[in-house]
Enzyme design. Structure first.
Site, short mmCIF file in Angstrom:
data_model
loop_
_atom_site.label_atom_id
_atom_site.label_comp_id
_atom_site.label_asym_id
_atom_site.label_seq_id
_atom_site.Cartn_x
_atom_site.Cartn_y
_atom_site.Cartn_z
N ASP A 176 48.41 57.43 60.47
CA ASP A 176 48.57 56.02 60.13
C ASP A 176 47.52 55.16 60.83
OD1 ASP A 176 50.42 55.30 58.23
OD2 ASP A 176 52.15 55.46 59.59
N LYS A 182 55.01 59.74 49.24
CA LYS A 182 54.08 60.43 50.15
C LYS A 182 54.28 61.94 50.07
CE LYS A 182 53.88 56.35 53.03
NZ LYS A 182 54.33 55.59 54.20
N GLN A 226 57.86 56.65 59.45
CA GLN A 226 58.03 55.57 58.48
C GLN A 226 58.67 54.36 59.15
OE1 GLN A 226 56.93 55.70 55.21
NE2 GLN A 226 57.46 53.54 55.13
#
Ligand SMILES: NC(=O)c1ccc[n+]([C@@H]2O[C@H](COP(=O)([O-])OP(=O)(O)OC[C@H]3O[C@@H](n4cnc5c(N)ncnc54)[C@H](OP(=O)(O)O)[C@@H]3O)[C@@H](O)[C@H]2O)c1
Length: 305
Positions: free
Chosen positions: A119, A52, A96
């Protein structure tokens, strides 16, 4: 021969478009920024996060990697999120997962400002998605729609069957397909006679987390199969059930002692009109969609969308 829907090529095309958007924003003095929070040291998470951060660098997005130790408390993480929420140059906040067991994951995800929730996991964004309002949609389901759209596979009027109802894949995928005018059926572990339902699918989305679960008798010939599953198998008998006779896979398995398999049995793909392979399918779009969401968040926060 079924058509292979190439996630690598589609992901690269999306990244190219995002790069152009980032350039256009730079011309008006805006640089989208993503903060990635990685708690402790989970090997798989470290690999994902590296990907990422690298993608941000490649596309011209500012990124910041924050790595609290395994022992960090929920309260300390909530303070960190509050600080990131308040920072103007941070457009997206990604925590994460999974977090250590002692951390209250839901409290933390709920603390992210919905406008920075790249997200798409915040209940406000889930609600906005449900209501068909502009939202930051979860990356993997958004990637599924991009694969179908860019491969010119019709969605409107088609029967889409989604197997799996998780908040991060199954439910949002079903909602996005519904918004594209598919007739959607959602299946799960309590669904009766699953095969009778999956056999009606023009578009079959498998998001189950069980290697090779969708077998040929569960597939309508000519269907489009989107395999979201990512299962690493190490067991030889399991490998043989799925890949007996596949020389390339056998060589990889012998070398590495494992292989990545989706939720769809390879023989089921043979019946499809089109399908996403594993690896090389849906998984290849997730980071591209995260980059797209970060730019989208940067624009939405500034009223550019
Ligand atoms: N490619 C990517 O970028 C990406 C991203 C995220 C996830 N994934 C992969 O996608 C898969 C699903 O992930 P997830 O997070 O959605 O998993 P999850 O939270 O474990 O959800 C799995 C879903 O499958 C359903 N299920 C389990 N066994 C079933 C059965 N025998 N028959 C019918 N349905 C069954 C479950 O039903 P119940 O709700 O009834 O338990 C649940 O809704 C995993 O392999 C994961 O690694 C890939």
């Amino acid at each position: 021969m079924p058509r292979i829907l190439d996630g690598v090529a589609i992901g690269a095309a999306i990244k190219q478009e995002v790069t152009e958007e980032v350039r256009a924003l730079a011309a008006i003095g805006i640089r989208p920024g993503l903060a990635v929070v990685l708690v402790g040291s989970v090997a798989a998470s470290e690999i994902y996060v590296r990907g990422k951060v690298q993608a941000c660098a490649d596309l011209g997005i500012y990124s910041e990697l924050i790595t609290p130790p395994e022992t960090v408390t929920t309260e300390e993480l909530l303070c960190l999120v509050a600080a990131l929420n308040a920072r103007e140059e941070i457009d997206g906040i990604l925590i994460q997962l999974p977090l250590p067991a002692h951390v209250d994951t839901k409290a933390l995800l709920d603390a992210v400002l919905p406008a920075k929730d790249v997200d798409g996991f915040h209940p406000v964004n889930a609600g906005r998605l449900l209501a068909g309002r502009p939202a930051l949609a979860p990356c993997t389901p958004a990637g599924i729609i991009e694969i179908l759209r860019r491969s010119e596979i019709p969605i409107s009027g088609q029967h889409a069957v989604v197997v799996g109802r998780s908040d991060i894949v199954g439910k949002p995928a079903a909602m996005l397909l519904l918004h594209q005018n598919a007739t959607v059926t959602i299946c799960h572990s309590k669904t009766r006679d699953l095969a009778a339902i999956t056999r009606q699918a023009d578009i079959l989305v498998a998001a189950i987390g069980r290697a090779g679960f969708i077998t040929p008798e569960m597939v309508l010939p000519g269907a489009t199969i989107i395999d979201v599953g990512m299962n690493r198998i190490t067991d030889r008998a399991e490998f043989d059930r799925l890949f007996a006779g596949d020389a390339k896979r056998t060589a990889t398995f012998a070398k590495r002692g494992s292989t990545l398999v989706g939720d769809v049995h390879p023989q089921a793909f043979e019946l499809a009109g089109a399908y996403t392979p594993v690896p090389g399918g849906v998984g290849k779009l997730t980071i591209a969609m995260l980059m797209a969401n970060t730019v989208r968040a940067a624009k939405m926060r500034r009223g550019c969308l």
